[in-house]
Design an enzyme around this catalytic site. Structure first.
Site, PDB file in Angstrom:
ATOM      1  N   HIS A 129       0.884  -1.162   0.000  1.00  0.00           N
ATOM      2  CA  HIS A 129       0.000   0.000   0.000  1.00  0.00           C
ATOM      3  C   HIS A 129       0.926   1.217   0.000  1.00  0.00           C
ATOM      4  CE1 HIS A 129      -2.746   3.029   1.708  1.00  0.00           C
ATOM      5  NE2 HIS A 129      -3.744   2.212   1.426  1.00  0.00           N
ATOM      6  N   ASP A 207       3.017  -4.280   8.286  1.00  0.00           N
ATOM      7  CA  ASP A 207       1.823  -3.474   8.045  1.00  0.00           C
ATOM      8  C   ASP A 207       0.629  -4.392   8.296  1.00  0.00           C
ATOM      9  OD1 ASP A 207      -0.407  -2.287   7.005  1.00  0.00           O
ATOM     10  OD2 ASP A 207       0.516  -1.665   5.123  1.00  0.00           O
ATOM     11  N   GLN A 210      -4.585  -4.754   7.176  1.00  0.00           N
ATOM     12  CA  GLN A 210      -5.621  -5.670   6.672  1.00  0.00           C
ATOM     13  C   GLN A 210      -5.610  -7.000   7.433  1.00  0.00           C
ATOM     14  OE1 GLN A 210      -7.927  -4.913   4.458  1.00  0.00           O
ATOM     15  NE2 GLN A 210      -7.087  -2.947   3.831  1.00  0.00           N
ATOM     16  N   LYS A 233     -10.364  -0.083  10.301  1.00  0.00           N
ATOM     17  CA  LYS A 233     -10.463  -1.349   9.546  1.00  0.00           C
ATOM     18  C   LYS A 233     -10.729  -2.511  10.506  1.00  0.00           C
ATOM     19  CE  LYS A 233      -7.282   0.347   6.036  1.00  0.00           C
ATOM     20  NZ  LYS A 233      -8.086   0.580   4.841  1.00  0.00           N
ATOM     21  N   CYS A 371      -4.708   2.273  -3.715  1.00  0.00           N
ATOM     22  CA  CYS A 371      -3.415   2.747  -3.175  1.00  0.00           C
ATOM     23  C   CYS A 371      -2.311   1.729  -3.395  1.00  0.00           C
ATOM     24  CB  CYS A 371      -3.521   3.092  -1.690  1.00  0.00           C
ATOM     25  SG  CYS A 371      -4.622   4.458  -1.359  1.00  0.00           S
TER      26      CYS A 371
END
Ligand code: PLP
Length: 413
Positions: A129, A207, A210, A233, A371
């Site tokens: 991303h 990261d 998600q 999220k 993104c």
């Protein structure tokens, strides 16, 4: 572990927790399939934030009056919940930020500027991303470091075979997404960490934007150095996120923003820093949002990972072959392990038209590059459509998506 004797929660009860699911769009019941962009918020989160504003608005850490003490307890209580949620070894390791983007920028600035010299390497992946790419480009420009990339295979997986050749004594940081927001690929985090630790002494940033809504996370067991994620999220509000960092690293890092609350003492000439985590939280933070995130974490725990994972796996297994059977549909990536996230293209139809036509049916998806421009370029695309499911979605909604795509194909033929 949940008791196997517990009855499975009813789908209708799970959905009733989310007020937005009862609304209509263009006269049709909302089918919300844009969960990778942001998840819906359960009433428990809205109520927690409303309670703070309605019954106890106050600033934190400063006042001794009742409202200030209550607000401080609620805000710091949310930190404790998040610390337990990711199995942090201390509450000082949980820094509240505005989101994943700010968490990664914090590491790039506060850790990276002191740690990197010209020629040092930062290893990223081809599926980042932009939030886990551009902060490192800025750091590269400031320090003379070099960016390197783990390639993505045609199946949308990381080419782990290339990894040992990309790691060496110049590698100071390896950063990767646990779950790709465009492909749904669940990267083999434990294997990646093992290989990195075997071949270099670089730090590891994951990261988790998600990941944290799909499966439980244990930062200690994973043996990483930083984890970044966003509240919105994870069924929580926007404007709040988390950076978990290994305590020894956070202790050694200078603050990245100055102001109230992050100091211990201040004279006109200089200042000394507050202890963790406050050293990294300058100024009045997003108090209501942190409280909302705490409620979101409690909601996830009450719902239970077993329920969330079972329903999401079932939706993925149901939707994937349905999408694969749409004439000409090109699904991006085919990883063995994936979250219920599907980016796709239809022949001769621009993704924005897919999104606009589905919207007339009440179906919300995402269109564009999500993104991830470099990843789209890797697959020779300038855009795609993306349907992303959460545990509150249903098989019926997957059927409605298919009917919608059928209509798109008929109207654009
Ligand atoms: N990383 C990934 C994998 C994402 O999916 C996102 C958001 O879509 C981000 C980072 C950035 O998150 P935020 O915009 O909440 O800071």
């Amino acid at each position: 572990m949940e008791s196997p004797t517990l009855a499975k929660p009813k789908e209708s009860a799970l959905r009733a927790a989310f007020p937005v699911l009862s609304r209509k769009v263009h006269g049709k019941p909302l089918v919300y399939l844009d969960n990778a962009a942001t998840t819906l918020k359960p009433a428990a989160v809205l109520d927690a934030m409303d309670h703070y504003y309605r019954h106890g608005t106050a600033n934190i850490h400063r006042g001794i009056h009742t409202l200030a003490e209550e607000a401080t307890a609620a805000y710091e209580g949310a930190r404790d919940r998040v610390a337990a949620f990711v199995r942090a070894s201390s509450r000082g390791e949980i820094l509240f930020t505005r989101g994943t983007t700010e968490s990664i920028n914090l590491v790039a600035q506060a850790w990276g500027r002191g740690a990197l010299k010209p020629g040092d390497e930062i290893l990223l992946t081809g599926m980042e991303h932009h939030a886990n790419l551009v902060p490192w480009q800025l750091l590269r420009d400031a320090t003379g470091a070099v960016l390197r990339e783990i390639p993505v295979t045609e199946a949308g997986e990381l080419d782990l075979g290339a990894l040992p050749g990309l790691l060496g004594e110049r590698t100071k940081l390896v950063a990767f997404p646990w779950v790709s927001n465009a492909l749904g690929t669940v990267n083999p985090a434990a294997e990646l960490v093992r290989l990195v630790r075997q071949h270099c002494g670089g730090k590891i940033l994951v990261d988790g934007a998600q990941a944290v809504s799909h499966f439980p996370v244990d930062v200690g067991a994973l043996d990483i150095d930083f984890l970044a994620f966003s509240g919105h999220k994870l069924y929580g509000p926007t404007g709040i996120g988390v950076l978990w960092g290994r305590e020894s690293l956070l202790e050694a890092m200078p603050p990245w923003q100055g102001g109230g609350d992050m100091i211990k003492t201040v004279t006109f000439e200089s200042a000394s820093w507050n202890e963790l985590p406050h050293k990294f939280e300058a100024g009045t933070p997003a108090i209501a949002e942190a409280i909302g995130l705490g409620a979101a974490v409690a909601f996830v725990e009450e719902t239970g990972w077993e329920t969330i994972r079972e329903r999401e796996n079932e939706l993925r297994r149901y939707a994937e072959p349905l999408l694969g059977a749409v004439p000409g549909l090109r699904l991006l990536g085919a990883a063995g392990e994936r979250a219920p996230v599907f980016s796709f293209n239809l022949p001769g139809v621009h993704p924005s038209d897919i999104g606009a036509l589905l919207d007339t049916e009440g179906i919300a998806i995402r269109t564009g590059t999500h993104c991830t421009m470099p990843l789209h370029a890797r697959f020779g695309l300038s855009a795609s459509a993306r349907a992303s499911f959460a545990f509150y979605n249903t098989r019926h909604e997957a059927d409605l998506l298919l009917q919608g795509l059928d209509k798109v194909l008929r109207l654009t033929r």
